[in-house]
Design a protein around this motif. Structure first.
Motif, PDB file in Angstrom:
ATOM      1  N   THR A  41      -6.299  -9.707  10.478  1.00 34.25           N
ATOM      2  CA  THR A  41      -6.953 -10.927  10.011  1.00 34.25           C
ATOM      3  C   THR A  41      -6.809 -11.016   8.499  1.00 34.25           C
ATOM      4  N   ALA A  42      -6.232 -12.116   8.040  1.00 35.96           N
ATOM      5  CA  ALA A  42      -6.034 -12.302   6.606  1.00 35.96           C
ATOM      6  C   ALA A  42      -7.267 -12.956   6.000  1.00 35.96           C
ATOM      7  N   PRO A  43      -7.722 -12.467   4.855  1.00 39.09           N
ATOM      8  CA  PRO A  43      -8.874 -13.081   4.195  1.00 39.09           C
ATOM      9  C   PRO A  43      -8.500 -14.412   3.556  1.00 39.09           C
ATOM     10  N   ALA A  44      -9.514 -15.133   3.107  1.00 35.00           N
ATOM     11  CA  ALA A  44      -9.262 -16.379   2.389  1.00 35.00           C
ATOM     12  C   ALA A  44      -8.482 -16.080   1.117  1.00 35.00           C
ATOM     13  N   PRO A  45      -7.608 -16.988   0.695  1.00 35.78           N
ATOM     14  CA  PRO A  45      -6.819 -16.758  -0.519  1.00 35.78           C
ATOM     15  C   PRO A  45      -7.700 -16.524  -1.738  1.00 35.78           C
ATOM     16  N   ALA A  46      -7.209 -15.696  -2.649  1.00 34.47           N
ATOM     17  CA  ALA A  46      -7.908 -15.403  -3.896  1.00 34.47           C
ATOM     18  C   ALA A  46      -6.877 -15.228  -5.001  1.00 34.47           C
ATOM     19  N   ALA A  47      -7.304 -15.409  -6.228  1.00 33.27           N
ATOM     20  CA  ALA A  47      -6.362 -15.274  -7.339  1.00 33.27           C
ATOM     21  C   ALA A  47      -5.861 -13.839  -7.461  1.00 33.27           C
ATOM     22  N   GLN A  48      -6.762 -12.876  -7.251  1.00 29.22           N
ATOM     23  CA  GLN A  48      -6.409 -11.474  -7.452  1.00 29.22           C
ATOM     24  C   GLN A  48      -6.560 -10.680  -6.161  1.00 29.22           C
ATOM     25  N   ILE A  49      -5.562  -9.860  -5.872  1.00 27.32           N
ATOM     26  CA  ILE A  49      -5.652  -8.863  -4.814  1.00 27.32           C
ATOM     27  C   ILE A  49      -5.766  -7.500  -5.496  1.00 27.32           C
ATOM     28  N   ILE A  50      -6.776  -6.733  -5.143  1.00 26.87           N
ATOM     29  CA  ILE A  50      -6.996  -5.433  -5.770  1.00 26.87           C
ATOM     30  C   ILE A  50      -6.677  -4.352  -4.747  1.00 26.87           C
ATOM     31  N   CYS A  51      -5.683  -3.552  -5.054  1.00 29.85           N
ATOM     32  CA  CYS A  51      -5.192  -2.528  -4.126  1.00 29.85           C
ATOM     33  C   CYS A  51      -5.687  -1.163  -4.600  1.00 29.85           C
ATOM     34  N   LEU A  52      -6.511  -0.514  -3.801  1.00 31.47           N
ATOM     35  CA  LEU A  52      -7.099   0.765  -4.194  1.00 31.47           C
ATOM     36  C   LEU A  52      -6.155   1.921  -3.867  1.00 31.47           C
ATOM     37  N   GLY A  53      -5.853   2.715  -4.864  1.00 32.88           N
ATOM     38  CA  GLY A  53      -4.963   3.840  -4.663  1.00 32.88           C
ATOM     39  C   GLY A  53      -5.605   4.943  -3.840  1.00 32.88           C
ATOM     40  N   GLY A  54      -4.794   5.589  -3.029  1.00 30.09           N
ATOM     41  CA  GLY A  54      -5.250   6.725  -2.234  1.00 30.09           C
ATOM     42  C   GLY A  54      -4.581   7.997  -2.708  1.00 30.09           C
ATOM     43  N   ALA A  55      -4.185   8.800  -1.776  1.00 29.05           N
ATOM     44  CA  ALA A  55      -3.635  10.109  -2.124  1.00 29.05           C
ATOM     45  C   ALA A  55      -2.180  10.013  -2.577  1.00 29.05           C
ATOM     46  N   VAL A  56      -1.809  10.972  -3.425  1.00 30.27           N
ATOM     47  CA  VAL A  56      -0.434  11.162  -3.879  1.00 30.27           C
ATOM     48  C   VAL A  56      -0.099  12.631  -3.697  1.00 30.27           C
ATOM     49  N   SER A  57       1.062  12.913  -3.132  1.00 33.61           N
ATOM     50  CA  SER A  57       1.474  14.294  -2.898  1.00 33.61           C
ATOM     51  C   SER A  57       2.813  14.549  -3.573  1.00 33.61           C
ATOM     52  N   ARG A  58       2.804  15.389  -4.598  1.00 34.51           N
ATOM     53  CA  ARG A  58       4.021  15.770  -5.323  1.00 34.51           C
ATOM     54  C   ARG A  58       4.793  14.547  -5.803  1.00 34.51           C
ATOM     55  N   GLY A  59       4.081  13.615  -6.359  1.00 39.05           N
ATOM     56  CA  GLY A  59       4.714  12.428  -6.922  1.00 39.05           C
ATOM     57  C   GLY A  59       5.159  11.398  -5.912  1.00 39.05           C
ATOM     58  N   VAL A  60       4.698  11.538  -4.669  1.00 40.95           N
ATOM     59  CA  VAL A  60       5.071  10.593  -3.605  1.00 40.95           C
ATOM     60  C   VAL A  60       3.796  10.045  -2.985  1.00 40.95           C
ATOM     61  N   LEU A  61       3.793   8.757  -2.678  1.00 48.34           N
ATOM     62  CA  LEU A  61       2.629   8.155  -2.045  1.00 48.34           C
ATOM     63  C   LEU A  61       2.371   8.762  -0.676  1.00 48.34           C
ATOM     64  N   ALA A  62       1.128   9.176  -0.442  1.00 43.59           N
ATOM     65  CA  ALA A  62       0.735   9.611   0.897  1.00 43.59           C
ATOM     66  C   ALA A  62       0.638   8.386   1.803  1.00 43.59           C
ATOM     67  N   GLU A  63       0.476   8.629   3.103  1.00 47.05           N
ATOM     68  CA  GLU A  63       0.509   7.524   4.063  1.00 47.05           C
ATOM     69  C   GLU A  63      -0.558   6.478   3.770  1.00 47.05           C
ATOM     70  N   ASP A  64      -1.769   6.914   3.399  1.00 47.18           N
ATOM     71  CA  ASP A  64      -2.823   5.931   3.169  1.00 47.18           C
ATOM     72  C   ASP A  64      -2.482   5.009   2.003  1.00 47.18           C
ATOM     73  N   SER A  65      -1.979   5.581   0.911  1.00 45.83           N
ATOM     74  CA  SER A  65      -1.586   4.766  -0.237  1.00 45.83           C
ATOM     75  C   SER A  65      -0.428   3.845   0.104  1.00 45.83           C
ATOM     76  N   LEU A  66       0.527   4.355   0.856  1.00 47.63           N
ATOM     77  CA  LEU A  66       1.683   3.550   1.231  1.00 47.63           C
ATOM     78  C   LEU A  66       1.275   2.360   2.086  1.00 47.63           C
ATOM     79  N   MET A  67       0.388   2.585   3.056  1.00 50.17           N
ATOM     80  CA  MET A  67      -0.055   1.502   3.922  1.00 50.17           C
ATOM     81  C   MET A  67      -0.876   0.471   3.149  1.00 50.17           C
ATOM     82  N   ARG A  68      -1.648   0.912   2.198  1.00 53.56           N
ATOM     83  CA  ARG A  68      -2.395  -0.032   1.370  1.00 53.56           C
ATOM     84  C   ARG A  68      -1.439  -0.888   0.542  1.00 53.56           C
TER      85      ARG A  68
END
Length: 207
Positions: A41-68
């Motif tokens: 379900t997509a939310p109502a449009p907004a000017a800003q989308i804020i993407c919260l960072g998750g885990a990083v492993s050895r300089g690579v995005l972990a799955e949670d960060s990648l999916m976000r």
């Protein structure tokens, strides 16, 4: 003496029962969000989308960060936001690279690279964008409720939520999230009560 000891033990048992009840209720909210929050379900449009960072492993995005990052990029490409703010120490910069690879223009990307917690995500983002305009906050479903509270407490007036596509099927993150909710409450009390402390030191209290 025996009566006094009995009363003390009764108070201890009451406190323990209340603690267990609050913990169980919080865990139920976290599990419910993880299992039942609508991911398509997509939310109502907004000017800003804020993407919260998750885990990083050895300089690579972990799955949670990648999916976000994937979810944020998808919302942008679908016209649900004009710009994206990627917030998080380490993860923010890497998620920005992923969005560029998805075809998101540089002018639509802002990175907040300092925050080390959800509270700092909200606090530091509030300093670089308008808080009175609607925003869409993107993170894992189990993390959405704490994120909403954090952004509201840091001054955002209209916070819409969007879950990343993945559903966490491990119990560890769920129990950590419950602990983080109550730990955040304690940190906020300390933060609020130390208004006289140097700003940089106060910021560090929320890390």
């Amino acid at each position: 003496m025996a009566l006094i000891r009995h009363k003390k033990m009764a108070r201890v048992r009451r406190v323990l029962r209340l603690t267990v009840m609050f913990y169980a209720a919080t865990l139920a909210l976290v599990l419910g969000s993880n299992w039942f929050w609508p991911r398509d379900t997509a939310p109502a449009p907004a000017a800003q989308i804020i993407c919260l960072g998750g885990a990083v492993s050895r300089g690579v995005l972990a799955e949670d960060s990648l999916m976000r990052a994937e979810r944020c990029g998808g919302l942008l490409l679908a016209g649900h936001g004009e710009r994206v703010i990627l917030t998080g120490d380490g993860a923010g910069t890497l998620m920005a690279d992923h969005l560029r690879a998805m075809g998101i223009e540089e002018a639509r990307i802002t990175v907040e690279p300092e925050s080390r917690s959800t509270l700092q995500n909200a606090l530091f983002t509030a300093r670089i964008t308008q808080t009175d305009a609607p925003v869409i906050v993107v993170t894992d479903a189990y993390h959405l409720l704490r994120s909403w509270v954090s952004f509201r407490l840091m001054g955002f007036d209209h916070v819409h939520l969007a879950s990343s596509e993945a559903m966490v099927d491990r119990t560890g993150p769920m129990f950590r999230e419950v602990s983080a909710i109550w730990f955040n409450a304690l940190r906020l009390l300390i933060y609020t009560g130390t208004f006289w402390v140097e700003p940089a030191v106060r910021d560090a209290l929320l890390a």
